[in-house]
Design a protein around this motif. Sequence first.
Motif: not given
Length: 155
Positions: A59-65
């Motif tokens: 999985m990927t977790a992303f801080d996108g705002g």
Amino acid sequence: MTELQKITPHLWYDHDAQAAVDLYVSLFPNSRVISTELIPSGPGEDGAIVNFGLDGQRMTAFDGGPTFRFTEAVSFVVSCQTQDEIDHYWNGLSEGGEQQQCGWLKDPYGLSWQIVPTQLSELMEAAPVPVMDALLRMEKIEIEPLRRAASDAAR
């Protein structure tokens, strides 16, 4: 050669990706952070892109705002063999989040999860109405009351 996973869930967080991944990895066996990249600019500036394995699922977790938020339209189902396992995931994922009906919860980061016993389908098949009536009275699913509902209906 490592086999490439064809589909990888990509989860968008405001600025909580690393904290969310740390929680998930602490709860699920066979889980680990694979890599973390810092985001140098843009809406997720000073955040991270975290690639991780969750019980073997990449999985990927992303801080996108703050642009996008999770909804119940997408959830992860955790199939549990025992009540202890249900309790473990329910308590770990719902702490600081929101407990909901029928085994649903939102974790502290807003992601929806369903914590369900593997026996649920079998019990529903045996006695759909009594088991569903018992299920609708629960937040965290308790296996024994569901078994009793199915057993009582069979008498």
